[in-house]
Write a protein that holds these residues in place. Structure first.
Motif, mmCIF file in Angstrom:
data_model
loop_
_atom_site.group_PDB
_atom_site.id
_atom_site.type_symbol
_atom_site.label_atom_id
_atom_site.label_comp_id
_atom_site.label_asym_id
_atom_site.label_seq_id
_atom_site.Cartn_x
_atom_site.Cartn_y
_atom_site.Cartn_z
ATOM 1 N N LEU A 174 0.808 -1.223 0.000
ATOM 2 C CA LEU A 174 0.000 0.000 0.000
ATOM 3 C C LEU A 174 0.841 1.273 0.000
ATOM 4 C CD1 LEU A 174 -2.767 -0.967 2.586
ATOM 5 C CD2 LEU A 174 -2.799 -1.214 0.107
ATOM 6 N N LYS A 175 2.171 1.130 -0.057
ATOM 7 C CA LYS A 175 3.014 2.320 0.093
ATOM 8 C C LYS A 175 3.076 3.185 -1.164
ATOM 9 C CE LYS A 175 6.114 0.791 3.757
ATOM 10 N NZ LYS A 175 7.501 0.419 4.119
ATOM 11 N N ASP A 176 3.234 2.538 -2.308
ATOM 12 C CA ASP A 176 3.517 3.289 -3.528
ATOM 13 C C ASP A 176 2.295 3.353 -4.429
ATOM 14 O OD1 ASP A 176 6.232 3.618 -2.752
ATOM 15 O OD2 ASP A 176 6.615 1.570 -3.402
ATOM 16 N N PHE A 184 -8.333 5.539 -1.987
ATOM 17 C CA PHE A 184 -9.758 5.597 -1.679
ATOM 18 C C PHE A 184 -10.490 4.443 -2.357
ATOM 19 C CE2 PHE A 184 -8.190 9.981 -1.455
ATOM 20 C CZ PHE A 184 -8.531 10.287 -0.143
ATOM 21 N N ILE A 185 -10.083 4.133 -3.581
ATOM 22 C CA ILE A 185 -10.692 3.008 -4.287
ATOM 23 C C ILE A 185 -10.393 1.703 -3.561
ATOM 24 C CG2 ILE A 185 -10.626 1.652 -6.418
ATOM 25 C CD1 ILE A 185 -10.145 4.252 -7.945
ATOM 26 N N ILE A 186 -9.156 1.560 -3.073
ATOM 27 C CA ILE A 186 -8.770 0.346 -2.358
ATOM 28 C C ILE A 186 -9.621 0.166 -1.109
ATOM 29 C CG2 ILE A 186 -6.932 -0.704 -0.980
ATOM 30 C CD1 ILE A 186 -6.607 -1.076 -3.965
ATOM 31 N N GLN A 187 -9.789 1.249 -0.339
ATOM 32 C CA GLN A 187 -10.599 1.148 0.877
ATOM 33 C C GLN A 187 -12.045 0.819 0.539
ATOM 34 O OE1 GLN A 187 -9.450 1.168 4.133
ATOM 35 N NE2 GLN A 187 -11.515 0.338 4.369
ATOM 36 N N ASP A 191 -14.201 -2.581 1.596
ATOM 37 C CA ASP A 191 -15.524 -2.486 2.222
ATOM 38 C C ASP A 191 -16.580 -3.213 1.403
ATOM 39 O OD1 ASP A 191 -14.395 -0.963 4.232
ATOM 40 O OD2 ASP A 191 -15.039 0.955 3.375
ATOM 41 N N LEU A 192 -16.505 -3.071 0.076
ATOM 42 C CA LEU A 192 -17.491 -3.715 -0.797
ATOM 43 C C LEU A 192 -17.368 -5.236 -0.759
ATOM 44 C CD1 LEU A 192 -17.368 -1.299 -3.875
ATOM 45 C CD2 LEU A 192 -19.313 -1.645 -2.336
ATOM 46 N N ILE A 193 -16.131 -5.741 -0.770
ATOM 47 C CA ILE A 193 -15.947 -7.194 -0.672
ATOM 48 C C ILE A 193 -16.513 -7.704 0.644
ATOM 49 C CG2 ILE A 193 -14.242 -9.052 -0.464
ATOM 50 C CD1 ILE A 193 -12.476 -7.531 -2.432
ATOM 51 N N GLU A 194 -16.231 -6.993 1.722
ATOM 52 C CA GLU A 194 -16.719 -7.414 3.034
ATOM 53 C C GLU A 194 -18.249 -7.423 3.088
ATOM 54 O OE1 GLU A 194 -16.146 -9.077 6.636
ATOM 55 O OE2 GLU A 194 -14.596 -8.565 5.184
ATOM 56 N N THR A 195 -18.863 -6.481 2.394
ATOM 57 C CA THR A 195 -20.322 -6.362 2.404
ATOM 58 C C THR A 195 -20.995 -7.368 1.476
ATOM 59 O OG1 THR A 195 -20.154 -3.994 2.901
ATOM 60 C CG2 THR A 195 -22.263 -4.782 2.024
ATOM 61 N N HIS A 196 -20.382 -7.630 0.311
ATOM 62 C CA HIS A 196 -21.081 -8.360 -0.748
ATOM 63 C C HIS A 196 -20.477 -9.713 -1.117
ATOM 64 C CE1 HIS A 196 -23.580 -4.848 -1.546
ATOM 65 N NE2 HIS A 196 -22.501 -4.096 -1.649
ATOM 66 N N PHE A 197 -19.440 -10.193 -0.406
ATOM 67 C CA PHE A 197 -18.763 -11.411 -0.881
ATOM 68 C C PHE A 197 -19.680 -12.630 -0.900
ATOM 69 C CE2 PHE A 197 -18.138 -11.733 3.702
ATOM 70 C CZ PHE A 197 -18.277 -13.091 3.956
ATOM 71 N N LYS A 198 -20.765 -12.599 -0.129
ATOM 72 C CA LYS A 198 -21.676 -13.745 -0.120
ATOM 73 C C LYS A 198 -22.609 -13.764 -1.331
ATOM 74 C CE LYS A 198 -21.802 -14.251 4.925
ATOM 75 N NZ LYS A 198 -22.674 -14.287 6.136
ATOM 76 N N THR A 199 -22.757 -12.620 -1.971
ATOM 77 C CA THR A 199 -23.714 -12.539 -3.080
ATOM 78 C C THR A 199 -23.088 -12.155 -4.416
ATOM 79 O OG1 THR A 199 -24.231 -10.242 -2.467
ATOM 80 C CG2 THR A 199 -25.645 -11.974 -1.548
ATOM 81 N N LYS A 200 -21.952 -11.471 -4.394
ATOM 82 C CA LYS A 200 -21.307 -11.029 -5.635
ATOM 83 C C LYS A 200 -19.944 -11.697 -5.748
ATOM 84 C CE LYS A 200 -23.662 -6.526 -5.534
ATOM 85 N NZ LYS A 200 -24.688 -6.915 -6.513
ATOM 86 N N HIS A 201 -19.796 -12.541 -6.764
ATOM 87 C CA HIS A 201 -18.588 -13.357 -6.888
ATOM 88 C C HIS A 201 -17.739 -13.023 -8.110
ATOM 89 C CE1 HIS A 201 -20.813 -16.727 -4.446
ATOM 90 N NE2 HIS A 201 -20.483 -15.683 -3.700
ATOM 91 N N SER A 202 -18.130 -12.033 -8.901
ATOM 92 C CA SER A 202 -17.375 -11.718 -10.115
ATOM 93 C C SER A 202 -16.695 -10.360 -10.014
ATOM 94 C CB SER A 202 -18.294 -11.730 -11.342
ATOM 95 O OG SER A 202 -19.140 -10.608 -11.346
ATOM 96 N N ALA A 203 -15.556 -10.233 -10.687
ATOM 97 C CA ALA A 203 -14.821 -8.967 -10.695
ATOM 98 C C ALA A 203 -15.642 -7.848 -11.320
ATOM 99 C CB ALA A 203 -13.509 -9.144 -11.451
ATOM 100 N N LYS A 219 -5.872 -3.735 -12.773
ATOM 101 C CA LYS A 219 -4.565 -3.087 -12.627
ATOM 102 C C LYS A 219 -4.332 -2.642 -11.181
ATOM 103 C CE LYS A 219 -1.746 0.701 -14.450
ATOM 104 N NZ LYS A 219 -1.710 1.857 -15.386
ATOM 105 N N ILE A 220 -5.379 -2.094 -10.558
ATOM 106 C CA ILE A 220 -5.264 -1.610 -9.182
ATOM 107 C C ILE A 220 -5.004 -2.765 -8.224
ATOM 108 C CG2 ILE A 220 -6.567 -0.595 -7.267
ATOM 109 C CD1 ILE A 220 -7.953 1.193 -9.388
ATOM 110 N N THR A 221 -5.770 -3.854 -8.353
ATOM 111 C CA THR A 221 -5.582 -4.991 -7.446
ATOM 112 C C THR A 221 -4.210 -5.640 -7.638
ATOM 113 O OG1 THR A 221 -6.735 -6.452 -9.006
ATOM 114 C CG2 THR A 221 -8.044 -5.484 -7.242
ATOM 115 N N LYS A 222 -3.732 -5.642 -8.877
ATOM 116 C CA LYS A 222 -2.402 -6.182 -9.136
ATOM 117 C C LYS A 222 -1.331 -5.316 -8.481
ATOM 118 C CE LYS A 222 0.822 -8.688 -11.100
ATOM 119 N NZ LYS A 222 1.115 -10.057 -10.609
ATOM 120 N N ASN A 223 -1.464 -3.990 -8.593
ATOM 121 C CA ASN A 223 -0.481 -3.066 -8.025
ATOM 122 C C ASN A 223 -0.453 -3.113 -6.504
ATOM 123 O OD1 ASN A 223 0.370 -2.156 -10.516
ATOM 124 N ND2 ASN A 223 -0.975 -0.370 -10.538
ATOM 125 N N HIS A 224 -1.632 -3.189 -5.882
ATOM 126 C CA HIS A 224 -1.717 -3.061 -4.429
ATOM 127 C C HIS A 224 -1.637 -4.386 -3.685
ATOM 128 C CE1 HIS A 224 -2.557 1.266 -3.868
ATOM 129 N NE2 HIS A 224 -3.002 1.173 -5.104
#
Length: 293
Positions: A174-176, A184-187, A191-203, A219-224
């Motif tokens: 998370l440094k660079d 902000f997108i990462i946070q 939060d969205l994964i924590e809220t929706h992981f039981k119902t939303k399974h696709s990127a 790209k963001i998930t790969k970088n972070h």
């Protein structure tokens, strides 16, 4: 395997390893892929090398502590000769979920898909670790009254010290940040994964919620995180599935349905592909069925 000063307790009812504290002088016991049915805290005190945990590689140096969850695949390959201490404990010996309010290591040391599974041990932490480990060594050799209670107390102290230390250290992923919007997108993503992981399974579903393209999100998930969105979603589902298998007597079919899977067999294959073990075997060896036996 060059291991010495080994202190081991076995659960007499199940025959499982309950608690083990030992030292190591090379990477022999870690160089092949490990999938252990207990928690492991591996403190590399000297040397350096490369750790492979799940499907991600990390370079490490002296004074690194790794926290490995049951059945999490890992290996350590030394570059410079490694020495250190390894502490194993089975969930039957100490359940981090049941003691979360007391210790708060779940989600910090263990079961956190957003942070690397290790941290650096500084001088202050080192002295505290050495003191607690010495108390553990003394107690595990005694076999006296209330040995289990005292060892659990020392283990709690060790886990609290480690959790506090890791919580203070910023994860390298998370440094660079490439631009000021990404944190902000990462946070929001977490939060969205924590809220929706039981119902939303696709990127794509999470890209829509964030109002960005799937390519930009990848790209963001790969970088972070050095992981794909599919990895992040799957890992969160597996963590929840393991909790349910460990702490409840729900059937695999019920757990699958609660996590958004109508097909129990599809869910079982998904679990095995991601955890390297079937839901039934996981429950039988570390979960509710074993606890009730």
């Amino acid at each position: 395997m060059d291991v010495f000063n080994t202190n081991t307790l076995i659960n007499e009812q199940t025959g499982n390893l309950a608690f083990k504290l030992s030292s190591f002088e090379d990477d022999c016991q870690f160089c092949s892929l490990q999938r252990l049915n207990y928690y492991s805290l591996i403190w590399v005190k000297k040397g350096s090398g490369t750790a492979k945990i799940d499907f991600t590689e990390f370079d490490f140096t002296a004074d690194t502590l790794f926290a490995i969850t049951p059945y999490q695949p890992f290996s350590l390959m030394e570059k410079e000769k490694i020495e250190g201490v390894v502490l194993h404990f089975h969930p039957d010996f100490f359940c981090i979920h049941k003691h979360q309010e007391q210790v708060a290591c779940n989600g910090v040391l263990f079961n956190n898909i957003y942070r690397p599974p290790y941290f650096c041990v500084d001088d202050d932490i080192r002295s505290n670790f050495e003191m607690v480990l010495e108390q553990m060594r003394t107690e595990v050799q005694k076999a006296e009254l209330a040995q289990y209670e005292l060892l659990v107390s020392y283990l709690k102290i060790f886990l609290i010290i480690a959790s506090r230390a890791k919580a203070k250290q910023q994860p390298e992923s998370l440094k660079d940040a490439p631009d000021e919007k990404e944190p902000f997108i990462i946070q929001n993503l977490k939060d969205l994964i924590e809220t929706h992981f039981k119902t939303k399974h696709s990127a794509g579903e999470y890209a829509d919620l964030l109002n960005i393209s799937p390519k930009a999100l990848a790209k963001i998930t790969k970088n972070h995180f050095n992981k794909t969105m599919t990895n992040l979603i799957s890992e969160r589902i597996i963590i929840e599935a393991k909790r349910e298998l460990y702490l409840t007597n729900k059937s695999v079919k019920e757990i699958a349905f609660d996590l958004g899977y109508d097909d129990e067999h599809y869910f079982s294959r998904f679990f095995k592909n991601n955890a390297d073990i079937s839901p039934k075997v996981y429950r039988d060896t570390v979960g509710f069925a074993r606890a009730m036996a």
